[in-house]
Design an enzyme around this catalytic site. Structure first.
Site, short mmCIF file in Angstrom:
data_model
loop_
_atom_site.label_atom_id
_atom_site.label_comp_id
_atom_site.label_asym_id
_atom_site.label_seq_id
_atom_site.Cartn_x
_atom_site.Cartn_y
_atom_site.Cartn_z
CD GLU A 231 -2.04 1.60 2.81
OE1 GLU A 231 -3.05 1.10 3.31
OE2 GLU A 231 -1.25 2.35 3.43
CG ASP B 94 -5.03 -1.31 -0.45
OD1 ASP B 94 -4.33 -2.34 -0.34
OD2 ASP B 94 -5.08 -0.43 0.42
#
Lengths: 775, 369
Positions: free
Chosen positions: B70, B127
Site C-alpha cells: 500500500e 489496494d
C-alpha cells in the site's frame, strides 16, 4: 492460524479461480442498482492479454527513462508456504499496536491520546500604547495602566503578565503590584533578569468585557542612588505576550470575537496571514493595513501572504484572511481547520471585495496634542493627561501641546509660564528642577531648600520664538542627587516633585504667518495619500514594504483636517524623478547621506576629484586671499539670512537612513519620503508616525532620520515668512518683527532704502520749494 | 500535449487567471500537478522527506517501520502524479526488488525491516497492487513507455484473476477482495470497501484493457450506495448468499479503513454519492456536538449510532473530513488543515496529501480556508 490460512488457501484454489468467468456471465445489474456507462472505457482498444506465465515486466527499452530491475524471486519463485500467510491489515490508531497483532476488535478499542488544548492569548493593551508593544516603567517608582477585552460570558484560563527587569534592580527591595479590576493582588518580587518571564495569575480575576489592569513597580538599585541610578532600574511589560489566556475554540465566529482573534494573531506573530485563491487579488487588500489599524493601537499591521497549499512550519494561527474567487460577493467569519477564525472574503463577478464593513472594527484616529490658543492663559491641566509628579531622582515631566500652524513669532515677544509646584522636604543639596522649552532651559529652580515655604505663582517668562507652529514641549526636569549617592536609595513614599496642573501658560499671539514646512502636511496626511514613486517602474522591496506599514501606522490624527491634494511619495534611491532641483542638491548628495557609512566613504573617495594642491589655503597668497574672501562672504550671507547653511553643506556632515523632503515651497503639500538602502520599513514608518506628535519631529524643508532614530530638520533660509492676512496697523509691528528676524540685513537694507527714499523726497521737497519761497 | 491537456489549458485560459485551479483536468493524468509550480510541490517534498528513504522505501513508522505494498503503491502513484521521476524510479526499483516476489505479478503485502525474514509471507493486498498499477499507468502513459503499461497490465490481470469474485448474493456484481487469500468465510466473501478506488480501477482498466476491473469499480460504487442506505460504510463487510453482515471478528465500525471511501469516491468525481453524503453528515454531527474540533479529528465512528468512538490529533484525518464536508455542501472554502508531516504518521499524512489532490482535481471550490 496456520490451519485457518491453509483452509482459506484451499478455498481460493478450489473455488475462487473459476469465478471470473462467472462474473462475466452474471454482470447484468439488477434494476434497482445504478448503472454506470462503461462504454467510453470498454470501447478502447484492449491489448492482447499477456501470457499468464510471464507477468513480470521486461527490461525497459533504451528510450524509457525508468529502470526496470530484474525481479528476484518471480521467475524462480518458491512456492508460498501455506501456513505462513497473513492478512493485510494495519494498526492505524495513534496507540498503534504492532503490525500483525490480533485483528481489530479482539480487544478494547484504541484510545486516542488527549489532544493538547489550543491556547489563545488575548493581548494586554496599554493606555499609552507603544509601537513595539513594550511598556517600560523606569525609575524608582512608576506605574502604568493596561486593559484587556474578553468575549462576553467567557472565562479566561489565566491572566499572564510578561515582564523583565534591568540587571541593576535589587529584587529584595523591589516589587510589582498588580491590580485587576480594582482588586489589588499580592506583590510580586521581580526576578526576570534573563528575559521576559510570565507571571501567571488566576483567570477568574477577569470577566467578560473590558478588564482594567494597573501595574505599579517599585525599584531599588543594587548599589547607587541618584539620577544615574534612576535610569538603570526599570521593568518592561511585553503586552504582546501578556494578556488573557483562553481556549482557542471558545471564540465564536462573529465580528466581535474575530477582532479579538485578529488582535491575538497580530500580537503573536506581528503579522496577519493572508491566503489568496488567486494571487492576483493581492492588490485588493492594499487598503487593509489602514483598515485594520484599530486592532493594533498604532503598531504596524503587516499582511503576510502565504500559499493556500503550503506546509505548516509554525504553530497554529489564531486568525487570518482568505480571499476566494466566487460569483457572488460574500464576507463571513468562519473557522479554519486549525481553529483559527477566518475572515473569508469572496469576490464578486466584478472581482471586487464584498462589503465587510460590519465585520471589522472601524479605524479610530490617534489622539492628538492639545491645542494651545495663543493670547489666552491656559492651565496646564488642559494640555496634559496625567498628573505631573515624580518619585524618581531623575524625571522628565513633559507637557506637549500644539500651536496653530499659522502661528509664527520670530522676534522678541514673550511667553509666560506661571508655575505652581511643590517638592519633598529634605532633598539633598544640589537637587534642582529645570524648566525647558523645546530643549532650551529657560529656568533653573532649586529643590534643596524652602520646601515648606508658601510660594506664590512663579512667573517664568521666556522668548516666544523658542516655540514654533505645530507640536512643542514644555518639560520639567527633576534632578535629585543620591544621599549618599553610593548606597541604595531609601524607600520613597511621597512624590519628590509635583507640578500643579493649575499652572498656566500664555503665548503671545501672532499674525497669521508661516514659513514653508512639512510638519502640518505630515500631521494631516491620510493613509490613502501615501503613494509609491512609480506604479510601473520596478522598485526595491523596501518601497512596497514601507507603504504597507505606513498604511497602518500613519493613522489620522484626531482634530486634523484632511488636506485634499496632499501626498507623501515613497521612493528608494533608485527611483526616477525625485525632485531635488528646488532644494539645490544633486542625487549624489542624497546617495552619500543615505548610503551605509562604508559605502559612503568609498563613494566620497571616488566622487571627490583629486584635491588641487594649489587650492590649499595657506600654501600661497592667492589661495589664502580666496579663503578669506569666502569666509567674509559666508559671514555676510549669515547676516543677511541667518539660519541653516545651504542644504548641500548641511547634508555634508550628516548620515541617515531616510529623508523627508518638501521639494517645492510653492507646492507645500507634496512631500517625498526617500529611503536609504539600509532603512528598515517598520522602524522608519513607526518613527515617522510617532514624530507627527512630537516636538522633535520633521519640520522645515528636509528632515533626516538618523541611525539613532531622531529627526534632524533643515530650513531653507531663503524662504521668507508668508503672511496669510492683510497688513494692518495692528499687526504691522509683529509682521515687521518676523521679517526683521528672518533677515536682519535685508530688513536693514529695506529700512535704509526707505530712509534714503525719505531723504531724497525731503530734499526734493526742500529744493523745489525753496526758490518759490525766495521769490 | 494531448487533447485533454489542451482542453484543460484552453479552459484555464478562457477563465483567465481568476480560477487557477478550477480548470484542472477532472480525470486522467493531471498536468498541472506535474509542473514545477504545482500548488502541492511543497507538501509533496515534505512527504518525501518524511516517509521516503533514498532507496525508494516508503516507511510506515506505526507498523514498526515496515513498508507495504500500500505505501509503495501510494508513493508510486503520488510520484507519477507529481511528475517526480526520481522518486518514481526509486520507489519502483525498491518495490520490484523487494515485494515483487510472488509467483504472479502482484506484490507481497508487507516488508519488515527487522528480523531474519523481510517478507514473512507472500499474500498480497489488492489496494496496494491497484495503486501501484495506477502509478505505472500514469507514468507509462505520459512517457509512452509500453514496458510500464505492460507491467501494470500484468498486475491488473492477476488482480482480476485472484481478487475479483462474483458476489455470492446473486446481485451479479463483481467484488474486489482485499487479497488473493484469506477473505472467504464459508460461503461469504469479505471485502474492504476502502480498497475500491473507482478512478484508479477505471484508468488501469482503460490502459490495460482489463475490463473486469472497470466492472468492479462500477459494481463497487453501487454496492457502497446500497451500504450507505443503512448508515456509514463499514471498514469490513461480508457478503454472502443472504446479504451483507459484519464479518466474524470485525466490529461494526466506520474507521481507519473506511475513511478512505469518501475520499476515493470524491477523487473519482462521485461528489453526489450517498456514501459521501452519509460521511459528511457524520462529520458535521460530530463537530456540532463538540466531539470533533481543531485538535481532535474523528477516525472511528460507530456505524449504527454515528457516535464518535475515536479521534486523533493527526490533521490528515481532519483534512479528509474537511474536503468531504465541503464537497457535498454549497459553501466555497473548506476546513482542510495546512499540510504537515511533523507529528503526523505516514497514513494520515498520505491521506492528507490525497485530500488536497482530490480537492484540487474534483472539488476546486473547496479551497482550504
Amino acid at each position: 492460524m496456520p490451519r485457518f490460512a491453509f483452509a482459506l488457501l484451499a478455498l481460493m484454489l478450489g473455488a475462487g479461480l473459476a469465478l471470473p468467468g462467472q462474473a462475466q456471465q452474471g454482470q447484468t445489474p439488477p434494476e434497482d442498482v445504478p448503472v454506470i456507462d462503461l462504454g467510453p472505457i470498454l470501447d478502447e482498444p484492449i491489448p492482447a492479454p499477456a501470457a499468464p506465465e510471464a507477468p513480470v515486466p521486461e527490461a525497459p527499452a533504451p528510450d524509457i527513462p525508468v529502470a526496470l530491475p530484474e525481479t528476484p524471486g518471480v521467475t524462480g519463485a518458491e512456492p508460498v508456504p501455506e501456513d505462513e500467510l497473513t492478512l493485510p491489515q494495519y494498526d492505524r490508531g495513534a496507540t498503534g499496536s504492532p503490525a500483525g497483532a490480533p485483528a481489530p476488535g479482539a480487544g478494547a478499542p484504541p484510545v486516542a491520546p488527549p489532544a493538547p488544548v489550543a491556547t489563545l492569548l488575548l493581548p494586554l493593551r496599554a493606555d499609552r500604547p507603544t509601537m513595539d508593544g513594550i511598556t517600560r516603567l523606569s525609575g524608582e517608582v512608576q506605574e502604568a495602566g493596561f486593559f484587556v477585552d474578553l468575549p462576553e460570558g467567557s472565562i479566561a484560563r489565566d491572566l499572564v503578565i510578561s515582564y523583565r527587569i534591568a540587571i541593576n534592580v535589587l529584587p529584595e527591595q523591589s516589587e510589582l503590584r498588580i491590580t485587576v479590576n480594582g482588586i489589588p493582588l499580592d506583590p510580586v518580587r521581580p526576578t526576570a533578569f534573563e528575559g521576559f518571564e510570565p507571571i501567571t495569575l488566576p483567570g477568574t480575576l477577569l470577566q467578560g468585557g473590558r478588564n482594567r489592569i494597573e501595574i505599579a513597580v517599585r525599584h531599588a538599585h543594587r548599589i547607587f542612588c541618584g539620577p544615574d541610578a534612576t535610569f538603570a532600574v526599570w521593568t518592561e511589560i511585553d503586552t504582546n505576550t501578556s494578556g488573557a489566556a483562553m481556549t482557542a475554540g471558545d471564540l465564536a465566529t462573529d465580528p466581535v470575537d474575530l477582532a479579538l482573534a485578529l488582535r491575538a494573531q497580530l500580537a503573536m506573530e506581528g503579522s496577519l496571514p493572508v491566503r489568496l485563491e488567486n494571487p492576483a487579488d493581492a492588490e485588493l487588500l492594499n487598503g487593509f493595513p489602514a483598515r485594520l489599524a484599530a486592532l493594533r493601537d498604532g503598531a504596524p499591521v503587516i499582511l503576510r501572504p502565504e500559499p493556500v497549499y503550503g506546509v505548516q512550519e509554525a504553530g497554529p494561527q489564531h486568525a487570518r484572511i482568505t480571499v476566494l474567487r466566487s460569483g457572488a460577493p460574500l464576507a463571513e467569519v468562519r473557522r479554519g481547520a486549525d481553529g483559527a477564525l477566518v475572515l473569508v472574503l469572496s469576490t464578486g463577478a466584478d472581482g471586487q471585495l464584498p462589503d465587510f464593513t460590519g465585520l471589522l472594527p472601524l479605524p479610530t484616529p490617534v489622539r492628538g496634542n492639545a491645542l494651545l490658543t495663543p493670547g489666552t492663559t491656559t492651565p496646564l491641566a488642559g494640555l496634559i493627561q496625567d498628573e505631573l509628579l515624580t518619585f524618581n531622582r531623575y524625571a522628565e515631566l513633559p507637557v506637549e501641546f500644539r500651536l496653530p500652524d499659522d502661528w509664527l513669532v520670530l522676534a522678541s515677544q514673550k511667553a509666560l509660564l506661571r508655575l505652581a509646584y511643590d517638592f519633598a522636604d529634605g532633598l539633598p543639596e544640589g537637587a534642582l528642577m529645570l524648566v525647558k522649552v523645546n530643549d532650551t532651559t529657560v529656568r533653573l529652580l532649586p529643590l534643596d531648600r524652602g520646601a515648606n515655604e508658601a510660594r506664590p505663582l512663579l512667573d517664568v517668562g521666556f522668548p516666544a520664538r523658542l516655540l514654533h507652529p505645530g507640536v512643542n514641549a514644555l518639560t520639567f526636569v527633576a534632578i535629585v542627587p543620591g544621599d549618599p549617592p553610593d548606597l541604595p536609595c531609601p524607600p520613597i513614599v511621597a512624590p519628590l516633585l509635583r507640578i500643579d496642573s493649575a499652572s498656566t501658560l500664555e503665548v503671545a499671539p501672532s499674525p497669521r504667518m508661516a514659513v514653508p514646512g512639512m510638519a502640518a502636511v505630515l500631521r494631516a496626511l491620510r493613509p490613502d495619500q501615501i503613494v509609491p514613486a512609480s506604479f510601473e517602474a520596478p522598485t526595491a522591496p523596501i518601497v512596497p514594504d514601507t507603504l504597507a506599514v505606513l498604511g497602518s501606522t500613519l493613522r489620522p490624527i484626531a482634530e486634523t483636517t484632511r488636506l485634499e491634494g496632499a501626498s507623501l511619495t515613497v521612493a528608494d534611491l533608485s527611483a526616477p524623478g525625485i525632485p531635488l532641483g528646488g532644494l539645490g542638491i544633486s542625487r549624489r548628495d542624497l546617495d552619500r547621506v543615505l548610503s551605509p557609512p562604508a559605502e559612503a566613504e568609498t563613494g566620497a573617495d571616488t566622487a571627490t576629484p583629486p584635491a588641487a594642491d594649489a587650492d590649499t589655503p595657506g600654501e600661497d597668497a592667492p589661495g589664502a586671499l580666496l579663503g578669506l574672501l569666502e569666509d567674509v562672504a559666508d559671514r555676510l550671507r549669515q547676516l543677511a539670512l541667518p539660519g541653516d547653511p545651504p542644504l548641500a553643506d548641511w547634508l555634508a556632515a550628516r548620515r541617515g537612513e531616510a529623508v523627508v523632503l518638501l521639494p517645492d515651497a510653492e507646492a507645500a503639500q507634496d512631500l517625498w519620503l526617500v529611503l536609504g538602502a539600509g532603512a528598515d520599513p517598520q522602524r522608519t514608518s513607526i518613527l515617522l508616525a510617532q514624530a507627527r506628535l512630537s516636538a522633535h519631529g520633521p519640520v522645515g524643508r528636509v528632515a533626516l532620520l538618523t541611525s539613532e532614530g531622531t529627526w534632524e530638520s533643515w530650513h531653507d533660509r531663503n524662504d521668507p515668512p508668508r503672511l496669510f492676512e492683510g497688513l494692518t496697523l495692528a499687526n504691522f509691528r509683529d509682521v515687521a518683527g518676523n521679517y526683521a528676524s528672518w533677515s536682519p540685513l535685508y530688513f536693514g537694507l529695506a529700512l535704509f532704502g526707505l530712509t534714503l527714499l525719505s531723504v531724497a523726497l525731503a530734499l526734493i521737497f526742500v529744493v523745489t520749494t525753496r526758490g518759490r519761497r525766495k521769490r | 500535449m494531448n487533447r485533454r491537456t489542451a482542453l484543460s489549458r484552453l479552459g484555464a485560459a478562457a477563465l483567465g487567471a481568476a480560477l487557477p485551479f478550477a480548470a484542472l483536468a477532472r480525470d486522467g493524468f493531471n498536468p498541472f500537478l506535474a509542473e514545477e509550480d504545482n500548488p502541492l510541490a511543497a507538501p509533496w517534498a515534505a512527504w518525501k522527506a518524511a516517509y521516503l528513504t533514498d532507496d525508494g522505501r516508503v516507511v510506515d513508522s506505526l507498523q514498526k517501520g515496515a513498508s507495504h505494498s500500500e505505501s509503495q503503491g501510494y508513493g508510486l502513484l503520488l510520484a507519477a502524479l507529481f511528475g517526480d521521476d526520481a522518486a518514481f524510479d526509486s520507489i519502483f526499483a525498491w518495490t520490484e526488488a523487494n515485494l515483487a516476489i510472488r509467483g504472479d505479478a502482484l506484490l507481497a503485502w508487507r516488508w519488515l525491516p527487522q528480523g531474519s525474514q523481510a517478507v514473512p509471507d507472500r499474500n498480497n493486498a489488492s489496494d496496494g497492487d491497484l495503486f501501484y498499477a495506477w502509478g505505472l499507468v500514469l507514468r507509462g502513459t505520459r512517457d509512452g513507455a509500453p514496458a510500464l503499461i505492460d507491467r501494470a497490465g500484468a498486475i491488473a490481470r492477476d488482480l482480476v484473476a485472484t481478487c475479483v469474485r462474483p458476489a455470492p448474493d446473486g446481485s451479479g456484481r463483481l467484488l474486489f477482495l482485499p487479497a488473493a487469500q484469506g477473505f472467504v468465510q464459508g460461503d461469504s466473501l469479505v471485502i474492504n470497501p476502502s480498497y475500491y478506488m473507482p478512478r484508479a480501477m477505471r484508468e488501469v482498466a482503460r490502459a490495460t484493457g482489463t475490463r473486469d476491473l472497470a466492472v468492479c469499480a462500477a459494481d463497487g460504487e453501487t454496492l457502497m450506495a446500497d451500504l450507505a442506505r443503512d448508515g456509514l460504510i463499514p471498514d469490513w463487510i461480508a457478503i454472502g448468499p443472504s446479504g451483507t453482515a459484519i464479518p466474524e471478528g470485525r466490529e461494526d465500525r466506520n474507521g481507519y479503513e473506511a475513511i478512505r471511501v469518501p475520499l476515493f469516491l470524491l477523487w473519482s468525481g462521485n461528489t453526489a454519492h450517498p456514501a459521501l453524503m452519509r460521511q459528511a453528515q457524520a462529520y458535521r454531527r460530530a463537530e456540532n456536538s463538540g466531539q470533533a474540533s481543531a485538535g481532535n479529528h474523528v477516525t472511528v465512528f460507530a456505524r449504527a449510532s454515528g457516535d464518535v468512538i475515536e479521534t486523533s490529533r493527526h490533521v490528515g484525518y481532519g483534512a479528509v473530513a474537511g474536503v468531504v464536508d465541503c464537497a457535498v455542501g454549497d459553501r466555497r472554502g473548506s476546513a482542510i488543515a495546512r499540510y504537515r508531516t511533523q507529528d503526523q504518521a505516514y497514513y494520515p499524512a498520505t491521506l492528507h496529501l490525497m485530500a488536497l489532490i482530490a480537492q484540487i482535481t474534483a472539488a476546486p471550490e473547496c479551497v482550504p480556508l
